[in-house]
Design a protein around this motif. Structure first.
Motif, mmCIF file in Angstrom:
data_model
loop_
_atom_site.group_PDB
_atom_site.id
_atom_site.type_symbol
_atom_site.label_atom_id
_atom_site.label_comp_id
_atom_site.label_asym_id
_atom_site.label_seq_id
_atom_site.Cartn_x
_atom_site.Cartn_y
_atom_site.Cartn_z
ATOM 1 N N PHE A 42 0.832 -1.197 0.000
ATOM 2 C CA PHE A 42 0.000 0.000 0.000
ATOM 3 C C PHE A 42 0.876 1.260 0.000
ATOM 4 C CE2 PHE A 42 -2.202 3.185 2.807
ATOM 5 C CZ PHE A 42 -3.107 3.615 1.870
ATOM 6 N N LEU A 43 1.978 1.211 0.736
ATOM 7 C CA LEU A 43 2.826 2.395 0.848
ATOM 8 C C LEU A 43 3.866 2.467 -0.254
ATOM 9 C CD1 LEU A 43 3.339 2.548 4.694
ATOM 10 C CD2 LEU A 43 1.912 4.003 3.286
ATOM 11 N N GLY A 44 3.894 1.448 -1.109
ATOM 12 C CA GLY A 44 4.859 1.484 -2.204
ATOM 13 C C GLY A 44 6.274 1.152 -1.770
ATOM 14 N N VAL A 95 -9.025 1.975 -1.089
ATOM 15 C CA VAL A 95 -7.736 2.060 -1.779
ATOM 16 C C VAL A 95 -6.738 1.089 -1.144
ATOM 17 C CG1 VAL A 95 -5.825 3.572 -2.373
ATOM 18 C CG2 VAL A 95 -8.159 4.443 -2.414
ATOM 19 N N VAL A 99 -4.993 -1.626 -3.477
ATOM 20 C CA VAL A 99 -3.560 -1.491 -3.760
ATOM 21 C C VAL A 99 -2.750 -2.526 -2.980
ATOM 22 C CG1 VAL A 99 -1.584 0.070 -3.630
ATOM 23 C CG2 VAL A 99 -3.839 0.949 -4.257
#
Ligand code: HEM
Ligand code: CU
Lengths: 136, 586
Positions: A42-44, A95, A99
């Motif tokens: 989610f945070l990449g 989201v 994601v």
């Protein structure tokens, strides 16, 4: 109390609730999925779960509450900040679920979606209700 | 470096905010409630007589109403925990293979689900309702022994924790291991996989120490329940107010009295049986081993408790139907006395049917036959109740409020649950259906049908008394409908699968059952969503629901059914609002 402080107080309580639910998801899933991994996606920052969790906590304590204060007035289902908080967190939750999903599939997807959403709804409720309560 | 997820989330939030503004300019008022809502407290909030503030109040209270609320909150937490496990099982059963978790995990799930639901959800919730309302209904000042009452409640949280230590231990172990600390005991506690029936010899051979903790937890919960039951009995017998003779004790108090009587004889027996199992596991005794009493001894002792236990949680549910259904039919309960007699009859007979759980064990056929007859006989008082409920509604002025919808739904699901049970009481049929999904379907029609549904009905019916506020009635009706629809979909499918021969307690199953299993799961998720709606309605209405000013929330005065608890509520409201001339708003 100042709005920003109230929001952060809400963020702290909300994060505890969010953390609790995600922890339950993690243990109930019995190794079939890793919440830290979801958060990292989610945070990449995939592959760095510890960093991800730290960032996620910061985001939930400060980041989301700040955004909430900024947009609160424009959110639906006012004036109760708790109801607004639930809407607010629902968007984030959707989201997060999409994601962060990664390769999670099959029946466990049901549990993952249900719990991750529930965790966020509870977060929004806690954030908003503490924020509103401290206003008095 | 922070990736797309966060940006997307921010964008999403902004989009919703903008969209809302846009719709508002178009006059979509629903998004900003015109009545402005009712924020808790508020500017002019006058504080009325308060007890000890905050946490201390809840930890030290001996007031029956507070203890009632503690029970209800505790029961709700347990229900959500056990409910999560139900959802997990239904998730696992979406596919024929055990591919979400292992079969061992599934075994753990149905064991802890069953134990949590029966001991820590169903019994405590009815004790909570009883604690809050029995003194009001009986015009008593409080329960007979307020301190014992508090002790009885406070034994439950540690009991739950003992019984369920597996999961918290897991979670704690996980957290600690990320920071490098390792505590071995946390790794060895796994959820037990014995089923809630804890049959010997499996439960004695299992090395998992969590089984010992579970036995201790059950023992503790048994003591707690017995204390509560003694309190109810003495309260009904000795604490009734001046105007309340035996001739006008209300039906809910009657059922709580009967239930407490059953508890008094059933739970101490469980306590002893459980201690014997602990001894077998840890000290080399042979109560339940072949050399000693044999595994069948456990089954006899367990079911001598176990069958009464199902009536312990069933009787209060019938009491709630008998209380609520007439109020929204505008008629007195038909055949009040016969309902009381049938309740007492069930209480007594419930101790004479236990071996119907053991028809397939090879016990003496003559013994078996006698248990079959008693089991069939116990259907009669239950049928009397159903007949009386239907007669109460017949020609009545039915008002479909949320509690009424749930009551009617309860009668319906109870009929299905009861009739399928009569079949199981017949030995030749039980020999085929024993240990199949048919059994699970049968008892969930009662346990999720009438028992859980009447708890919901009671929460809707008495909500104003407990909180002084009203909830969203439309949402409540929707929730009632979802639950009533979900039960036959879920548990009806189980009946069918069981009739087709699918055994219970398996994580995997032959592929031809896939469709029915998926239907059952969808039904379960519908019930689950309903439960969340209920929770939202309760919590949110407690915060911002409209204040109740007129105690006659359900127009009961009109039909002369404004019973004692509502009269008490009216006095409370008078006191609260008389002082300020009804001027104070939130
Ligand atoms: C939506 C609600 C519920 C669902 C979907 C559900 C589902 C299930 C499932 C799938 C099983 C295991 C079947 C098997 O493989 O043998 C089970 C067992 C059981 N459930 Fe539920 N359940 C629900 C509510 C309840 C409630 C409210 C209670 C009690 C008050 C309850 C008590 C039990 C018991 C005692 C067992 C037997 C456990 C055992 O075999 O040891 N359930 N349930
Ligand atoms: Cu039985």
């Amino acid at each position: 109390m100042h709005r920003a402080l109230r929001a952060v107080a809400g963020g702290v309580v909300g994060t505890l609730v969010l953390g609790f639910f995600l922890l339950v998801l993690d243990t109930q899933a019995r190794g079939a999925l890793s919440v830290a991994g979801v958060v990292a996606r989610f945070l990449g920052v995939p592959g760095r779960p510890v960093l991800a969790v730290a960032l996620f906590v910061a985001l939930a304590v400060v980041g989301w509450p700040a955004l909430f204060v900024a947009v609160e007035e424009y959110l639906p289902f006012g004036p109760d900040p708790a109801a607004r908080g639930v809407v607010f967190a629902a968007v984030i939750g959707i989201v997060f679920v999409v994601v962060g999903r990664g390769a999670i599939s099959g029946p466990i997807l049901v549990l993952y979606v249900g719990f991750a959403m529930l965790a966020h709804l509870a977060y929004g409720f806690a954030l908003g209700s503490v924020y509103g309560r401290l206003a008095r | 470096m922070i990736g797309g997820g966060v940006v997307l989330a921010v964008l999403g939030v902004l989009l919703v905010a903008l969209g809302t503004q846009f719709l508002r300019t178009k006059g979509w008022s629903a998004l900003a409630r015109p009545d402005g809502g009712y924020l808790p407290g508020g500017e002019t909030g006058v504080q009325h007589e308060e007890k000890q503030a905050g946490l201390l109040r809840w930890l030290t209270t001996v007031d029956h109403k507070d203890i009632g609320i503690l029970y209800l909150v505790f029961g709700t937490v347990a229900a959500l925990w056990g409910g999560t496990e139900a959802m997990m099982m239904r998730t696992e059963l979406l596919t024929p293979q055990a591919d979400v978790w292992t079969a061992a995990t599934y075994n753990g799930l149905f064991t802890t689900h069953g134990i949590t639901m029966l001991f820590f959800f169903a019994t405590p919730v009815f004790f909570g309702i009883g604690n809050y309302f029995l003194p009001l209904l009986l015009d008593a000042d409080d329960m007979a022994f307020p301190r014992i009452n508090a002790i009885g409640f406070w034994m439950l949280p540690p009991a739950l924790l003992l019984a369920r230590a597996g999961l918290p231990a897991d979670a704690l172990g996980k957290i600690l291991s990320t920071v490098g600390i390792h505590i071995p005991i946390l790794d060895v506690l796994h959820p037990p996989e014995t089923g809630w029936t804890l049959y010997a010899p499996l439960s004695i051979q299992t090395t998992n120490p969590q089984v010992d903790l579970l036995l201790l937890g059950l023992h503790l919960s048994g003591i707690a329940t017995t204390l509560g039951a003694i309190n109810f009995i003495v309260t009904v017998v000795a604490e009734r107010g001046e105007g309340v003779g035996w001739d006008n004790v209300d039906i809910f108090s009657w059922t709580m009295l009967s239930t407490s009587g059953v508890v008094l004889f059933a739970f101490p027996l469980l306590g002893s049986a459980v201690i014997m199992m602990l001894l077998d596991r840890n000290f080399g005794t042979t109560f339940y081993l072949v050399e000693g009493g044999g595994p069948i001894l456990w089954q006899h002792l367990f079911w001598f408790f176990g069958h009464p236990e199902v009536y312990i949680i069933f009787l209060p549910a019938t009491g709630l139907v008998s209380t609520i259904l007439p109020k929204f039919s505008g008629r007195r309960l038909f055949g009040f006395r016969f309902i009381v007699y049938s309740t007492l009859a069930i209480g007594v007979l419930s101790f004479g049917v236990w071996a119907h759980h053991m028809f397939t064990t090879g016990i003496d056929p003559r013994v078996r036959a006698s248990f079959m007859f008693v089991s069939l006989a116990i259907a009669v008082p239950s049928a009397v109740k159903v007949f009386n409920w239907l007669s109460t509604m017949y020609d009545g002025r039915i008002r479909l409020t949320a509690p009424m919808i749930l009551s009617v739904g309860s009668v319906g699901t109870f009929i299905i649950g009861g009739v399928t049970g009569v079949f199981l009481a017949a030995i030749p049929i039980d020999l085929i259906y024993h240990d199949t999904q048919y059994v699970v379907g049968h008892f969930h029609f009662i346990i999720m049908g009438i028992i859980a549904m009447m708890m919901l009905a009671a929460s809707y019916y008495w909500y104003p008394i407990i909180t002084g506020r009203m909830y969203d009635q439309r949402l409540a009706r929707l929730q009632a409908a979802l639950t009533i629809a979900g039960v036959p979909v879920t548990f009806g499918s189980m009946l069918v699968m069981g009739a087709l021969g699918l055994p219970r307690r398996y994580a995997d199953y032959p592929t031809q059952f896939a469709t029915l299993q998926q239907v059952a799961s969808v039904g379960a998720f519908v019930i689950g969503v309903g439960a969340l709606l209920w929770l939202w309605n309760m919590v949110q209405s407690y915060r911002v629901g409209p204040r109740v000013r007129d105690a006659d929330v359900w127009n009961l005065k009109e039909s002369g059914q404004f019973t004692r608890e509502w009269q008490w509520f009216e006095e409370q409201l008078d006191e609260r609002y008389a002082a300020d001339g009804g001027e104070t708003d939130d």
